[in-house]
Enzyme design. Structure first.
Site, mmCIF file in Angstrom:
data_model
loop_
_atom_site.group_PDB
_atom_site.id
_atom_site.type_symbol
_atom_site.label_atom_id
_atom_site.label_comp_id
_atom_site.label_asym_id
_atom_site.label_seq_id
_atom_site.Cartn_x
_atom_site.Cartn_y
_atom_site.Cartn_z
ATOM 1 N N SER A 1 0.814 -1.226 0.000
ATOM 2 C CA SER A 1 0.000 0.000 0.000
ATOM 3 C C SER A 1 0.845 1.272 0.000
ATOM 4 O O SER A 1 1.796 1.403 0.759
ATOM 5 C CB SER A 1 -0.921 0.017 1.223
ATOM 6 O OG SER A 1 -1.587 1.266 1.271
ATOM 7 N N ASN B 1 -18.279 -11.548 -14.983
ATOM 8 C CA ASN B 1 -17.571 -12.122 -13.840
ATOM 9 C C ASN B 1 -17.370 -13.605 -14.048
ATOM 10 O O ASN B 1 -18.172 -14.262 -14.718
ATOM 11 C CB ASN B 1 -18.399 -11.888 -12.558
ATOM 12 C CG ASN B 1 -17.581 -12.130 -11.314
ATOM 13 O OD1 ASN B 1 -16.431 -11.678 -11.226
ATOM 14 N ND2 ASN B 1 -18.134 -12.848 -10.360
ATOM 15 N N GLY C 1 -4.766 2.132 -11.654
ATOM 16 C CA GLY C 1 -5.609 2.806 -10.663
ATOM 17 C C GLY C 1 -4.902 3.841 -9.806
ATOM 18 O O GLY C 1 -5.458 4.265 -8.785
ATOM 19 N N THR D 1 -9.180 -1.234 2.453
ATOM 20 C CA THR D 1 -8.949 -1.806 1.135
ATOM 21 C C THR D 1 -9.261 -3.301 1.152
ATOM 22 O O THR D 1 -9.849 -3.814 2.104
ATOM 23 C CB THR D 1 -7.527 -1.438 0.638
ATOM 24 O OG1 THR D 1 -7.384 -1.877 -0.690
ATOM 25 C CG2 THR D 1 -6.421 -2.035 1.485
ATOM 26 N N LYS E 1 -13.969 -4.311 2.118
ATOM 27 C CA LYS E 1 -14.870 -3.210 1.769
ATOM 28 C C LYS E 1 -16.336 -3.515 2.069
ATOM 29 O O LYS E 1 -17.097 -2.619 2.401
ATOM 30 C CB LYS E 1 -14.695 -2.833 0.298
ATOM 31 C CG LYS E 1 -13.342 -2.207 0.051
ATOM 32 C CD LYS E 1 -13.190 -1.653 -1.336
ATOM 33 C CE LYS E 1 -11.821 -0.992 -1.431
ATOM 34 N NZ LYS E 1 -11.622 -0.235 -2.634
ATOM 35 N N SER F 1 -0.746 4.167 0.480
ATOM 36 C CA SER F 1 -1.582 5.151 1.180
ATOM 37 C C SER F 1 -0.791 6.001 2.186
ATOM 38 O O SER F 1 -1.026 7.206 2.263
ATOM 39 C CB SER F 1 -2.732 4.454 1.902
ATOM 40 O OG SER F 1 -3.632 3.967 0.965
ATOM 41 N N VAL G 1 -20.752 -16.208 -12.871
ATOM 42 C CA VAL G 1 -21.733 -15.385 -13.587
ATOM 43 C C VAL G 1 -22.897 -14.955 -12.690
ATOM 44 O O VAL G 1 -23.404 -13.837 -12.807
ATOM 45 C CB VAL G 1 -22.282 -16.149 -14.820
ATOM 46 C CG1 VAL G 1 -23.168 -15.243 -15.658
ATOM 47 C CG2 VAL G 1 -21.155 -16.672 -15.653
ATOM 48 N N GLY H 1 -16.460 -6.179 -4.180
ATOM 49 C CA GLY H 1 -16.542 -4.855 -3.559
ATOM 50 C C GLY H 1 -15.987 -3.745 -4.447
ATOM 51 O O GLY H 1 -16.519 -2.630 -4.453
ATOM 52 N N ALA H 2 -14.928 -4.047 -5.212
ATOM 53 C CA ALA H 2 -14.327 -3.008 -6.053
ATOM 54 C C ALA H 2 -15.317 -2.563 -7.130
ATOM 55 O O ALA H 2 -15.445 -1.367 -7.427
ATOM 56 C CB ALA H 2 -13.034 -3.525 -6.674
#
Ligand code: ATR
Length: 282
Positions: free
Chosen positions: A17, A153, A251, A64, A68, A19, A156, A132-133
Site C-alpha cells: 500500500s 464475472n 488505478g 482496502t 470493503k 496510502s 456469472v 466490492g471493487a
C-alpha cells in the site's frame, strides 16, 4: 504539544500500500501532523481491531481489499453513497460514532474525466468483476450517463446479481434514457464491443493468478483501466496494450483522488492531487 491525528489503512495484503505516503503528502500540504500506519488484518480480528482503534482516539481508516463489504456492518452509520454501493473504503470518527463512506467511485470519475480528460458519457463500458471493487465504482459510472454498462464475472451469478441491483437503481437516477446494466460470462464477451474496459477483479493483486481474458474483448476499445495500481503494467494492461488500445491506465490516479476525498472527510482539508498523480511510479 498538538496531538498527531491517528490514521491507518487496513487490508490484506497491505505491504504494497502506498496510502501512507499519499496521506503524508496531503498532511504536509495542510500543515497537519499525522501518524499513519499500515495494518494487515484478517476477517476474524477486523471488528475488534477497528473498534479498539477508534476507542484509542483514532480519527480515520482507509479500507482496502478484502474488507470493503465487511466494514458495512461495523460502522454505526453509513453515507447514502455507501448505502448504494454496499461497499466502504473509508471509516472515520464523528462525535464518537464510526461513520462509513465510499469515495472510490467519485475518485475514479474525477481521475478519468478531469485528470485523463476521458469522457464516459454515451460510452459502452465493460466492468470485469462483481466484488466490492465493482460495487464501489458502478453508481458513479452510471451517474455519468454512459450508453451501457455490462458486468462480467468468472462466477456469472454474482454478475447477474450486481447487474440487476444496479440497473434498477440506474433507472431511478440515470440521466440517460438508453442505459442498461446487464451481466455476461467471459465466454459471451466475444460477441460484444466496448469503448471502455475496466478490470475490477482482484486478479492483479496476485501474480500467480490469471484473468483468462481473450484479447478480442479490446477490439473496439479506446480506454482500458486496471483499478489496481503498479509500477509495471499488469497482465491485463499488457493484454490491452498488445491489442493496441490507445489509452491504458492503472488505478494510481483513482487511488490518489479517493484518498484526497477521504482526507477531506478526516481533516476538513481538500488536498491538491496534481503533483502526486504526476509522480506515478516514483
Ligand atoms: P474486491 O473487494 O476486490 O472486489 P472480492 O469481493 O473478493 O474483492 O471480489 C474479487 C473479484 O475478483 C470477484 O469478482 C472475483 O470473481 P468471482 O466472483 O468469480 O470469485 C474476481 N476474481 C478473483 N480472482 C479471479 C480469477 N483468477 N479470475 C477471474 N476473476 C477473479
Amino acid at each position: 504539544m498538538v496531538k498527531k491525528i491517528k490514521l491507518a489503512v487496513i487490508g490484506s495484503p497491505i505491504s504494497h500500500s502506498r496510502s501512507p505516503e499519499i496521506h503524508q503528502e496531503f498532511a504536509d500540504q495542510a500543515g497537519i501532523d499525522i501518524e499513519f500506519s499500515k495494518v494487515e488484518l484478517s476477517k476474524s480480528n477486523l471488528d475488534d481491531w477497528v473498534h479498539s482503534f477508534f476507542l484509542d482516539g483514532g480519527k480515520g481508516l482507509s479500507v482496502t481489499l478484502p474488507f470493503k463489504e465487511d466494514c458495512l456492518s461495523l460502522a454505526d452509520e453509513i453515507s447514502d453513497r455507501a448505502e448504494i454501493t454496499k461497499a466502504i473504503n473509508v471509516l472515520f470518527n464523528s462525535k464518537g460514532k464510526i461513520l462509513g463512506d465510499c469515495t472510490d467511485g467519485v475518485g475514479l470519475v474525477k481521475d478519468l474525466t478531469i485528470n485523463k480528460n476521458q469522457s464516459i458519457k454515451e460510452k459502452s463500458i465493460l466492468v470485469i468483476g462483481a466484488g466490492g471493487a465493482s460495487r464501489g465504482i458502478l453508481p458513479s459510472l452510471l451517474e455519468e450517463a454512459p450508453k451501457s454498462v455490462v458486468v462480467a464475472n468468472r462466477t456469472v451469478e454474482k454478475a447477474e446479481r450486481i447487474a440487476k441491483e444496479f440497473s434498477s437503481k440506474a433507472s431511478q437516477t440515470s440521466k440517460s434514457s438508453n442505459l442498461i446494466a446487464s451481466s455476461l460470462s467471459f465466454e459471451a464477451l466475444k460477441d460484444f464491443e466496448f469503448d471502455v474496459v475496466i478490470n475490477a477483479t482482484s486478479v492483479s493483486t496476485n501474480p500467480s493468478q490469471n484473468l483468462n481474458l481473450d484479447e478480442s474483448v479490446f477490439r473496439n476499445t479506446s480506454l482500458a483501466l486496471d483499478l489496481y495500481y503498479s509500477q509495471a503494467f499488469t497482465p491485463f494492461m499488457d493484454l490491452a496494450d498488445r491489442a493496441k488500445v490507445p489509452t491504458v491506465i492503472d488505478g494510481w490516479g483513482m487511488l490518489v483522488e479517493q484518498a484526497a476525498e477521504s482526507f477531506l472527510l478526516w481533516t476538513g482539508f481538500k488536498p491538491d492531487t496534481a503533483e502526486l498523480i504526476a509522480k506515478h511510479g516514483e
